[in-house]
Design an enzyme around this catalytic site. Sequence first.
Site, PDB file in Angstrom:
ATOM      1  N   HIS A   1       0.690   0.749 -13.585  1.00 59.58           N
ATOM      2  CA  HIS A   1       1.133  -0.576 -13.853  1.00 59.58           C
ATOM      3  C   HIS A   1       3.035   0.185 -13.783  1.00 59.58           C
ATOM      4  O   HIS A   1       2.897   1.430 -14.758  1.00 59.58           O
ATOM      5  CB  HIS A   1       0.737  -0.567 -14.931  1.00 59.58           C
ATOM      6  CG  HIS A   1       1.217  -1.896 -15.765  1.00 59.58           C
ATOM      7  ND1 HIS A   1       1.349  -3.186 -15.607  1.00 59.58           N
ATOM      8  CD2 HIS A   1       2.752  -1.952 -16.299  1.00 59.58           C
ATOM      9  CE1 HIS A   1       1.732  -4.076 -16.085  1.00 59.58           C
ATOM     10  NE2 HIS A   1       2.494  -3.559 -16.463  1.00 59.58           N
TER      11      HIS A   1
ATOM     12  N   ASP B   1     -10.324  -1.214 -18.873  1.00 60.41           N
ATOM     13  CA  ASP B   1     -10.944  -1.934 -19.841  1.00 60.41           C
ATOM     14  C   ASP B   1     -10.856  -3.392 -19.960  1.00 60.41           C
ATOM     15  O   ASP B   1     -10.746  -4.067 -18.828  1.00 60.41           O
ATOM     16  CB  ASP B   1     -10.216  -1.030 -21.360  1.00 60.41           C
ATOM     17  CG  ASP B   1      -9.342  -1.699 -22.169  1.00 60.41           C
ATOM     18  OD1 ASP B   1      -8.082  -2.264 -21.447  1.00 60.41           O
ATOM     19  OD2 ASP B   1      -8.546  -1.485 -22.732  1.00 60.41           O
TER      20      ASP B   1
ATOM     21  N   ARG C   1     -15.523 -15.298 -10.596  1.00 62.60           N
ATOM     22  CA  ARG C   1     -14.964 -13.979 -10.223  1.00 62.60           C
ATOM     23  C   ARG C   1     -16.169 -12.948 -10.087  1.00 62.60           C
ATOM     24  O   ARG C   1     -15.983 -12.171  -9.840  1.00 62.60           O
ATOM     25  CB  ARG C   1     -14.539 -14.372 -11.857  1.00 62.60           C
ATOM     26  CG  ARG C   1     -12.555 -13.372 -11.661  1.00 62.60           C
ATOM     27  CD  ARG C   1     -12.239 -12.501 -13.073  1.00 62.60           C
ATOM     28  NE  ARG C   1     -11.340 -14.327 -13.808  1.00 62.60           N
ATOM     29  CZ  ARG C   1     -10.130 -14.049 -12.582  1.00 62.60           C
ATOM     30  NH1 ARG C   1      -9.926 -12.734 -12.321  1.00 62.60           N
ATOM     31  NH2 ARG C   1      -9.547 -15.073 -13.177  1.00 62.60           N
TER      32      ARG C   1
ATOM     33  N   VAL D   1      -6.165  -6.656 -20.383  1.00 63.76           N
ATOM     34  CA  VAL D   1      -4.958  -6.344 -19.098  1.00 63.76           C
ATOM     35  C   VAL D   1      -3.657  -5.492 -19.072  1.00 63.76           C
ATOM     36  O   VAL D   1      -3.299  -5.295 -20.938  1.00 63.76           O
ATOM     37  CB  VAL D   1      -4.271  -7.879 -19.057  1.00 63.76           C
ATOM     38  CG1 VAL D   1      -3.085  -8.052 -18.140  1.00 63.76           C
ATOM     39  CG2 VAL D   1      -5.275  -8.407 -18.625  1.00 63.76           C
TER      40      VAL D   1
ATOM     41  N   GLY E   1       0.587  -0.969   0.599  1.00 65.16           N
ATOM     42  CA  GLY E   1       0.179   0.255  -0.301  1.00 65.16           C
ATOM     43  C   GLY E   1       0.753   0.748   0.022  1.00 65.16           C
ATOM     44  O   GLY E   1       0.303   2.193   0.276  1.00 65.16           O
TER      45      GLY E   1
ATOM     46  N   ASN F   1       1.337   2.624  -2.902  1.00 70.96           N
ATOM     47  CA  ASN F   1       0.296   3.864  -3.125  1.00 70.96           C
ATOM     48  C   ASN F   1      -0.735   4.374  -2.970  1.00 70.96           C
ATOM     49  O   ASN F   1      -0.727   6.083  -3.066  1.00 70.96           O
ATOM     50  CB  ASN F   1       0.162   3.591  -4.823  1.00 70.96           C
ATOM     51  CG  ASN F   1       1.409   3.270  -5.706  1.00 70.96           C
ATOM     52  OD1 ASN F   1       1.522   4.130  -6.261  1.00 70.96           O
ATOM     53  ND2 ASN F   1       2.060   2.565  -5.969  1.00 70.96           N
TER      54      ASN F   1
ATOM     55  N   MET G   1      -4.019  -6.558  -7.575  1.00 66.57           N
ATOM     56  CA  MET G   1      -3.817  -7.762  -7.778  1.00 66.57           C
ATOM     57  C   MET G   1      -5.001  -8.875  -8.147  1.00 66.57           C
ATOM     58  O   MET G   1      -4.954 -10.477  -7.919  1.00 66.57           O
ATOM     59  CB  MET G   1      -2.249  -8.638  -7.382  1.00 66.57           C
ATOM     60  CG  MET G   1      -1.256  -7.879  -6.780  1.00 66.57           C
ATOM     61  SD  MET G   1      -0.981  -6.649  -8.346  1.00 66.57           S
ATOM     62  CE  MET G   1       0.449  -7.245  -8.550  1.00 66.57           C
TER      63      MET G   1
ATOM     64  N   GLU H   1       5.772   5.829  -9.093  1.00 67.21           N
ATOM     65  CA  GLU H   1       4.623   5.735  -8.811  1.00 67.21           C
ATOM     66  C   GLU H   1       3.399   7.150  -7.923  1.00 67.21           C
ATOM     67  O   GLU H   1       3.075   7.451  -8.043  1.00 67.21           O
ATOM     68  CB  GLU H   1       4.437   5.031  -8.753  1.00 67.21           C
ATOM     69  CG  GLU H   1       5.544   3.296  -9.609  1.00 67.21           C
ATOM     70  CD  GLU H   1       4.775   2.207  -9.197  1.00 67.21           C
ATOM     71  OE1 GLU H   1       3.249   1.858  -8.914  1.00 67.21           O
ATOM     72  OE2 GLU H   1       4.908   1.370 -10.101  1.00 67.21           O
TER      73      GLU H   1
HETATM   74  C1  GAR Z   1       2.929  -1.129  -7.536  1.00 63.89           C
HETATM   75  O1  GAR Z   1       4.452  -1.224  -7.660  1.00 63.89           O
HETATM   76  C2  GAR Z   1       1.993  -1.272  -8.889  1.00 63.89           C
HETATM   77  O2  GAR Z   1       2.437  -0.169  -9.893  1.00 63.89           O
HETATM   78  C3  GAR Z   1       1.537  -3.002  -9.256  1.00 63.89           C
HETATM   79  O3  GAR Z   1       1.808  -2.704  -7.884  1.00 63.89           O
HETATM   80  C4  GAR Z   1       3.253  -2.519  -7.013  1.00 63.89           C
HETATM   81  C5  GAR Z   1       1.528  -2.021  -5.692  1.00 63.89           C
HETATM   82  O4  GAR Z   1       2.839  -1.626  -4.431  1.00 63.89           O
HETATM   83  N1  GAR Z   1       0.727  -2.930  -9.527  1.00 63.89           N
HETATM   84  C6  GAR Z   1       0.764  -3.902 -10.695  1.00 63.89           C
HETATM   85  O5  GAR Z   1       1.678  -4.578 -10.647  1.00 63.89           O
HETATM   86  C7  GAR Z   1      -1.157  -3.937 -10.509  1.00 63.89           C
HETATM   87  N2  GAR Z   1      -0.818  -5.310 -12.462  1.00 63.89           N
HETATM   88  P1  GAR Z   1       2.396  -1.058  -3.501  1.00 63.89           P
HETATM   89  O6  GAR Z   1       1.320  -2.075  -2.856  1.00 63.89           O
HETATM   90  O7  GAR Z   1       3.027  -0.656  -2.109  1.00 63.89           O
HETATM   91  O8  GAR Z   1       1.431   0.188  -4.127  1.00 63.89           O
END
Ligand code: GAR
Length: 220
Positions: free
Chosen positions: A112, A144, A68, A147, A15, A17, A93, A177
């Site tokens: 991403h 969208d 799902r 993937v 978490g 981000n 994820m 990010e």
């Molecule tokens: C981040 O690097 C994000 O871009 C990636 O997971 C990480 C989460 O980090 N997302 C993906 O790969 C989605 N396909 P965080 O939990 O520290 O934010």
Amino acid sequence: MSSKLRLGVLASGGGTNLQAIIDSCQDGSLDATIALVLTNNPDAGALERAHQAGIQTVCVNHRDFSKREDFDHAVVKSLQDAGVELVVLAGFMRIITQTFLDAFPLRVINIHPALLPAFPGLHVQQQAIDYGARFSGCTVHFVDSGVDTGPIIIQAVVPVYQDDTADNLAERILEQEHHIYSRAIQLIAEGRVHVDGRLVTIDPPCPPEAMALVNPGLDT
Ligand code: GAR
């Protein structure tokens, strides 16, 4: 109810981000409010970060659902109950279904850790290294039905060095990010983001930060 854009942040892991978005809301650089943090993983570090910030949380564990679609229905209900207007996938994820997208048309965004359309999917930092890319980075895009295929809002570029490991490249990308996700959300909150097919326009446009990046540098 406040007039700020109400975010639902979905996270499966640590978490960071989410934390960057919380910090941006708190320092005023992001004029939005996090109405709900939702995770599919009861052990997600994102839950603790949300609790620390006094944000409502819910865990919808995908293991409790055989289909799902049913999982997505439960997630959508939680988001709607919390009055969420923009869904922010922050290291979530799980692949989301059309059911989800229909409930929030052009209102689901993702980050991403690669420069899309290069390297969609998983383990993308290692993919960039193995391919020999000189640059990678991160992308915020609308989600969208594909993937990592949706219209691109903002990207940041970082160099890939020849002694990089996936971990230190991931760290370099993650730092960016944390800047671009809040910025993308702020542009949406300001009503400046318009989508026409694949193309996203920002109105008024933001000037670019740099004209060119070269790696290895021309003077080395
Ligand atoms: C981040 O690097 C994000 O871009 C990636 O997971 C990480 C989460 O980090 N997302 C993906 O790969 C989605 N396909 P965080 O939990 O520290 O934010």
